[in-house]
Design a protein around this motif. Structure first.
Motif, PDB file in Angstrom:
ATOM      1  N   THR A 387      68.946  68.774  14.260  1.00 56.10           N
ATOM      2  CA  THR A 387      69.992  69.393  15.074  1.00 56.10           C
ATOM      3  C   THR A 387      69.786  69.024  16.542  1.00 56.10           C
ATOM      4  N   LYS A 388      70.875  68.665  17.215  1.00 54.85           N
ATOM      5  CA  LYS A 388      70.826  68.315  18.636  1.00 54.85           C
ATOM      6  C   LYS A 388      71.418  69.466  19.450  1.00 54.85           C
ATOM      7  N   ASN A 389      70.674  69.941  20.429  1.00 54.93           N
ATOM      8  CA  ASN A 389      71.167  70.987  21.317  1.00 54.93           C
ATOM      9  C   ASN A 389      71.857  70.362  22.523  1.00 54.93           C
ATOM     10  N   ILE A 390      73.002  70.913  22.893  1.00 55.64           N
ATOM     11  CA  ILE A 390      73.746  70.424  24.048  1.00 55.64           C
ATOM     12  C   ILE A 390      73.632  71.470  25.150  1.00 55.64           C
ATOM     13  N   GLN A 394      72.944  73.359  34.165  1.00 56.76           N
ATOM     14  CA  GLN A 394      71.974  74.372  34.568  1.00 56.76           C
ATOM     15  C   GLN A 394      70.882  74.596  33.520  1.00 56.76           C
ATOM     16  N   GLY A 395      70.930  73.815  32.440  1.00 56.57           N
ATOM     17  CA  GLY A 395      69.938  73.981  31.385  1.00 56.57           C
ATOM     18  C   GLY A 395      70.333  74.985  30.330  1.00 56.57           C
ATOM     19  N   ARG A 396      71.548  75.552  30.445  1.00 56.82           N
ATOM     20  CA  ARG A 396      72.024  76.545  29.477  1.00 56.82           C
ATOM     21  C   ARG A 396      72.521  75.836  28.224  1.00 56.82           C
ATOM     22  N   LYS A 397      72.048  76.288  27.071  1.00 54.12           N
ATOM     23  CA  LYS A 397      72.548  75.717  25.827  1.00 54.12           C
ATOM     24  C   LYS A 397      73.978  76.176  25.608  1.00 54.12           C
ATOM     25  N   ILE A 398      74.877  75.222  25.372  1.00 54.40           N
ATOM     26  CA  ILE A 398      76.281  75.580  25.205  1.00 54.40           C
ATOM     27  C   ILE A 398      76.783  75.282  23.797  1.00 54.40           C
ATOM     28  N   SER A 399      76.085  74.433  23.083  1.00 51.45           N
ATOM     29  CA  SER A 399      76.515  74.118  21.730  1.00 51.45           C
ATOM     30  C   SER A 399      75.402  73.364  21.020  1.00 51.45           C
ATOM     31  N   GLU A 400      75.626  73.073  19.758  1.00 57.61           N
ATOM     32  CA  GLU A 400      74.676  72.270  19.008  1.00 57.61           C
ATOM     33  C   GLU A 400      75.423  71.424  17.985  1.00 57.61           C
ATOM     34  N   VAL A 401      74.794  70.322  17.625  1.00 59.01           N
ATOM     35  CA  VAL A 401      75.345  69.417  16.626  1.00 59.01           C
ATOM     36  C   VAL A 401      74.312  69.301  15.512  1.00 59.01           C
ATOM     37  N   GLY A 402      74.721  69.639  14.301  1.00 59.38           N
ATOM     38  CA  GLY A 402      73.794  69.629  13.176  1.00 59.38           C
ATOM     39  C   GLY A 402      73.545  68.229  12.639  1.00 59.38           C
ATOM     40  N   GLU A 405      74.752  65.007   7.658  1.00 60.93           N
ATOM     41  CA  GLU A 405      75.215  65.481   6.352  1.00 60.93           C
ATOM     42  C   GLU A 405      75.944  66.813   6.456  1.00 60.93           C
ATOM     43  N   ASN A 406      75.436  67.700   7.312  1.00 57.40           N
ATOM     44  CA  ASN A 406      75.993  69.055   7.396  1.00 57.40           C
ATOM     45  C   ASN A 406      77.043  69.226   8.486  1.00 57.40           C
ATOM     46  N   ASP A 407      77.103  68.308   9.438  1.00 62.86           N
ATOM     47  CA  ASP A 407      78.003  68.486  10.574  1.00 62.86           C
ATOM     48  C   ASP A 407      78.592  67.140  10.993  1.00 62.86           C
ATOM     49  N   LEU A 408      79.393  66.557  10.117  1.00 65.07           N
ATOM     50  CA  LEU A 408      79.999  65.260  10.419  1.00 65.07           C
ATOM     51  C   LEU A 408      80.908  65.361  11.638  1.00 65.07           C
ATOM     52  N   ASP A 409      81.738  66.418  11.721  1.00 66.22           N
ATOM     53  CA  ASP A 409      82.666  66.562  12.847  1.00 66.22           C
ATOM     54  C   ASP A 409      81.917  66.638  14.173  1.00 66.22           C
TER      55      ASP A 409
END
Length: 590
Positions: A387-390, A394-402, A405-409
């Motif tokens: 999983t990649k954290n975005i 400011q260093g605040r996590k705003i989203s993640e990409v799995g 296989e689980n998060d193609l979109d």
């Protein structure tokens, strides 16, 4: 024959005493019987034996499996989009099933017996259309329990998996004697192998027996399991928080299900202390990850005050997280002659032709990006498994990409952003050269835009000032003026296509739909196409993407982010919308 039946029989006698191995090692012993120097065909029984130990157990991939417990050991995609299974269930027929049925009755080795009987029970109906004999399930279950009792498999985790399978078989055939035996063996085996530092070797008694309505677990045994987990939690709370969670999460679920709210809170707070203590002793980035995780746990178990407290701590960590990150730079060389030829090709012809090529050339293709991802993932699979954290500036996590296989979109959005970062050099160059070649000023660009009906007359002056700011390199002004006008144009598009742009507001009245809702509407997808709708969302409203509409309007865009490349993407969006024309057969656009 190579090998002969006689040679095979001798090896099968040897295998009667085999212990401490995995099934694929048995397969290797059988394969070694075949001499590579001889071209003779092997005996048919050897083929059946090798096949028996080639299947993978507990096969969970339903996309490539057969809906059975056993599945192929490997799946290899071919160039034409098909897959090759090894082994294939097509190789299992009535003769194979009959041979395995004979073998599980003859052998006394639990490892061999469990495999033969398990295959017969699991694959018979799928492969032949005929249901297996009940005795196959009984012998299969008894052999699995014997493997655990005699500890003859190579790894403890594999034995745990076999115990889980034994209980499943026993309950599926409703054999009370086997259910009781499975229960006792599960309890005994966990007592034997459990080690605090190896969470994979404990907790399975809880998972398999507690709250299992098909198992008659006494109150005393249930209390013993819970007390053991409580004791383990106390031992683990001052060590690795992830190990501690293995006990706490089970206990938390147990107490919550029992309606014991205070006990549940006690357990989760103990876990929280473990994570917070660990966060105090690591670098900011790792600390943020630990706190983020326990924040999710607090939310999951309705500890809202604790979750709020953690959010405040995370917020204070964000500047340190940003400073703790290491930038990664990538250089690329651009051949001047090739770039010159590319620009000449794009700008060949008149203004309308050139701008239309610019529009088309910089719209990302969903399908091409998907193919790009699969191609890169095939060469470099590891980054696509995690999983990649975005984070924001400011260093605040705003989203993640799995994982892919689980998060193609999510991966498509992430890759599109990377591609746009590279292509912005070329977009910038062609826009500059188009402006120079056609002597474009703000009036000229506005006149081009207003060939499209989605731009209303009242927008003209604001768009004029925004484009003038772009030409004067005042990107802060340009971005602030152009984004709301893009949103207004999208809203006009939806209205003109007979879509709804209003929604009910609390307290009566109506709100205008948010831009992201509009971009996901059927009217936008039909008028602009799926690729453009996604492209606009990635730039304007998707937190996994640039999300500039929301970041700008909420005042969280830093000054340096109001860049030339961003403004040029907004210009590109305006040029896309400029291609729309009224459909003469209706009030919709096309």
């Amino acid at each position: 024959m190579n090998p002969s039946r006689e040679t095979l029989d001798k090896k099968l006698i040897e295998l009667e005493t085999v212990s401490g191995v995995r099934e694929y090692e048995i397969q290797s012993k059988l394969k070694n019987l075949r001499s590579p120097d001889l071209e003779e065909d092997p005996c048919q029984e050897w083929i059946y034996e090798v096949l028996a130990f080639s299947f993978s157990e507990n096969y969970t991939d339903q996309k490539t499996g057969w809906g059975t417990y056993f599945g192929p050991m490997s799946i290899v995609p071919t160039d034409d989009g098909k897959i090759v299974e090894s082994p294939s269930i097509q190789r299992v027929d009535e003769k194979v099933i009959a041979y395995w049925s004979e073998r599980y009755k003859l052998t006394n080795n639990p490892l061999l017996q469990a495999r033969y009987a398990g295959l017969v029970w699991d694959l018979s109906e799928k492969a032949t259309g005929k249901k297996p004999d009940y005795s196959a399930a009984v012998i299969y279950c008894e052999a699995l329990l014997k493997i655990a009792e005699c500890k003859i498999h190579k790894y403890e985790v594999d034995i745990i998996e076999k115990l889980e399978r034994a209980l499943f078989i026993a309950t599926s055939i409703n054999n009370q004697n086997l259910i009781e035996k499975s229960k006792e063996e599960i309890l005994d085996y966990e007592s034997l192998v459990a080690e605090d530092s190896k969470p994979g070797l404990w907790g399975f008694s809880f998972d398999l027996l507690v709250n299992n309505k098909k198992v008659n677990l006494s109150e005393a045994k249930e209390k013993e399991i819970i007390d053991t987990l409580e004791a383990r939690l106390q031992r683990l709370k001052d060590s690795d928080p992830w190990d501690c969670e293995e006990a706490a999460e089970r206990l938390g679920r147990y107490y919550r299900r029992k309606g014991l709210k205070e006990e549940c809170s006690r357990i989760i707070k103990t876990l929280g202390d473990s994570f917070e203590t660990a966060a105090n002793n690591v670098e900011p980035l790792a600390a943020f990850s630990l706190l983020e995780h326990i924040h999710k746990v607090y939310i999951k178990f309705d500890l809202i005050d604790d979750a709020e407290r953690i959010r405040k701590t995370m917020r204070s960590l964000e500047p340190k997280v940003r400073d703790n990150m290491t930038p990664i730079y990538h250089e690329m060389e651009i051949d001047r002659e090739q770039l010159k030829a590319y620009i000449e090709q794009i700008l060949d012809g008149n203004l309308e032709q050139s701008l239309a090529r610019i529009v088309i050339d910089y719209i990302p293709s969903h399908e091409q990006i998907k193919n790009q991802l699969y191609k890169v993932a095939k060469q470099y699979p590891i980054p696509f498994l995690i999983t990649k954290n975005i984070t924001d500036d400011q260093g605040r996590k705003i989203s993640e990409v799995g994982s892919l296989e689980n998060d193609l979109d999510g991966n498509i959005v992430f890759q599109m952003c990377q591609n746009m970062t590279v292509s912005m050099i070329f977009l910038s160059t062609v826009l500059e050269q188009a402006i120079k070649k056609f002597s474009l000023d703000s009036e000229g660009i506005i006149n081009y835009l207003f060939h499209s009906p989605v731009f209303a007359s009242e927008q003209r002056n604001i768009l004029l000032k925004g484009i003038q700011a772009y030409l004067e390199e005042d990107y802060i002004i340009a971005v602030h003026l152009l984004i709301p006008q893009i949103e207004a144009a999208i809203r006009n598009l939806v209205q003109m296509s007979n879509g709804v742009v209003l929604k009910s507001a609390r307290g009566g009245g109506f709100h205008l739909k948010a831009l992201d809702e509009l971009l996901r509407s059927e009217q936008v997808k039909q008028s602009l196409g799926e690729d453009i709708a996604l492209y606009l969302r990635v730039i304007l409203t998707d937190q996994r993407g640039w999300n500039v509409r929301n970041n700008v309007c909420h005042g969280i865009f830093q000054q340096h982010l109001f860049s030339k490349s961003l403004t040029e993407r907004l210009i590109h969006i305006l040029l896309i919308l400029a291609q729309l024309r009224l459909n003469n057969h209706s009030s919709s656009t096309s």
